[in-house]
Motif scaffolding. Sequence first.
Motif, PDB file in Angstrom:
ATOM      1  N   LYS A  70       0.842  -1.211   0.000  1.00 34.60           N
ATOM      2  CA  LYS A  70       0.000   0.000   0.000  1.00 34.60           C
ATOM      3  C   LYS A  70       0.872   1.254   0.000  1.00 34.60           C
ATOM      4  O   LYS A  70       0.590   2.208  -0.725  1.00 34.60           O
ATOM      5  CB  LYS A  70      -0.917   0.012   1.220  1.00 34.60           C
ATOM      6  N   ARG A  71       1.926   1.221   0.787  1.00 32.24           N
ATOM      7  CA  ARG A  71       2.855   2.353   0.837  1.00 32.24           C
ATOM      8  C   ARG A  71       3.525   2.562  -0.521  1.00 32.24           C
ATOM      9  O   ARG A  71       3.682   3.693  -0.982  1.00 32.24           O
ATOM     10  CB  ARG A  71       3.891   2.060   1.909  1.00 32.24           C
ATOM     11  N   LEU A  72       3.909   1.470  -1.167  1.00 33.31           N
ATOM     12  CA  LEU A  72       4.499   1.550  -2.509  1.00 33.31           C
ATOM     13  C   LEU A  72       3.518   2.177  -3.490  1.00 33.31           C
ATOM     14  O   LEU A  72       3.890   3.066  -4.268  1.00 33.31           O
ATOM     15  CB  LEU A  72       4.918   0.155  -2.988  1.00 33.31           C
ATOM     16  N   LEU A  73       2.266   1.753  -3.465  1.00 34.78           N
ATOM     17  CA  LEU A  73       1.269   2.297  -4.386  1.00 34.78           C
ATOM     18  C   LEU A  73       1.025   3.783  -4.144  1.00 34.78           C
ATOM     19  O   LEU A  73       0.884   4.561  -5.088  1.00 34.78           O
ATOM     20  CB  LEU A  73      -0.034   1.502  -4.289  1.00 34.78           C
ATOM     21  N   VAL A  74       1.007   4.185  -2.881  1.00 33.41           N
ATOM     22  CA  VAL A  74       0.853   5.614  -2.562  1.00 33.41           C
ATOM     23  C   VAL A  74       2.047   6.397  -3.093  1.00 33.41           C
ATOM     24  O   VAL A  74       1.891   7.486  -3.668  1.00 33.41           O
ATOM     25  CB  VAL A  74       0.663   5.816  -1.041  1.00 33.41           C
ATOM     26  N   CYS A  75       3.247   5.844  -2.927  1.00 36.22           N
ATOM     27  CA  CYS A  75       4.444   6.516  -3.441  1.00 36.22           C
ATOM     28  C   CYS A  75       4.416   6.606  -4.964  1.00 36.22           C
ATOM     29  O   CYS A  75       4.809   7.630  -5.542  1.00 36.22           O
ATOM     30  CB  CYS A  75       5.704   5.789  -2.976  1.00 36.22           C
ATOM     31  N   LEU A  76       3.957   5.541  -5.642  1.00 35.26           N
ATOM     32  CA  LEU A  76       3.859   5.572  -7.098  1.00 35.26           C
ATOM     33  C   LEU A  76       2.861   6.634  -7.557  1.00 35.26           C
ATOM     34  O   LEU A  76       3.129   7.378  -8.511  1.00 35.26           O
ATOM     35  CB  LEU A  76       3.464   4.199  -7.638  1.00 35.26           C
ATOM     36  N   LEU A  77       1.738   6.717  -6.876  1.00 33.22           N
ATOM     37  CA  LEU A  77       0.756   7.754  -7.215  1.00 33.22           C
ATOM     38  C   LEU A  77       1.305   9.145  -6.927  1.00 33.22           C
ATOM     39  O   LEU A  77       1.103  10.081  -7.713  1.00 33.22           O
ATOM     40  CB  LEU A  77      -0.547   7.524  -6.451  1.00 33.22           C
ATOM     41  N   GLY A  78       2.010   9.297  -5.818  1.00 34.28           N
ATOM     42  CA  GLY A  78       2.628  10.580  -5.489  1.00 34.28           C
ATOM     43  C   GLY A  78       3.676  10.976  -6.517  1.00 34.28           C
ATOM     44  O   GLY A  78       3.761  12.141  -6.920  1.00 34.28           O
ATOM     45  N   GLY A  79       4.476  10.012  -6.959  1.00 34.83           N
ATOM     46  CA  GLY A  79       5.466  10.285  -7.994  1.00 34.83           C
ATOM     47  C   GLY A  79       4.799  10.713  -9.294  1.00 34.83           C
ATOM     48  O   GLY A  79       5.267  11.637  -9.969  1.00 34.83           O
ATOM     49  N   GLY A  80       3.692  10.059  -9.642  1.00 34.64           N
ATOM     50  CA  GLY A  80       2.948  10.455 -10.836  1.00 34.64           C
ATOM     51  C   GLY A  80       2.388  11.855 -10.719  1.00 34.64           C
ATOM     52  O   GLY A  80       2.417  12.633 -11.685  1.00 34.64           O
TER      53      GLY A  80
END
Length: 123
Positions: A70-80
Amino acid sequence: MNASTTPERFSVMTGLILVMLASLPRYALEGHETRLTLVLMATGVVAVAAGFHWRMLASSARLQLPGLIKRLLVCLLGGGLIIAVWQGISLGGVDAILLLSHGAALGLLIHVVSLLWRRPATD
């Protein structure tokens, strides 16, 4: 070399696979067949390594994975989101293909750095 398996490493490998998959449309649309093939082979190698890593994880470590993913997905969305803002400012618009690949890469970088900050100091 005596590296131990950790759920953090597995989440980074998962993120690396996602970053490589996010770059595939860019190479396919730009006609870079050789790079596309190399990225697909590298993705397969990392997926096999992640599979072995998963099998070696202790069951208590596997319980930490949902939170890390979940943390990885949040970081990926934040990076986007950061890349979309950057493209909007610098390019005057958003290039979806670059947004996908660059946003995923930045998101993985954010994830790894946040894991390093969270890691307890060892003496």
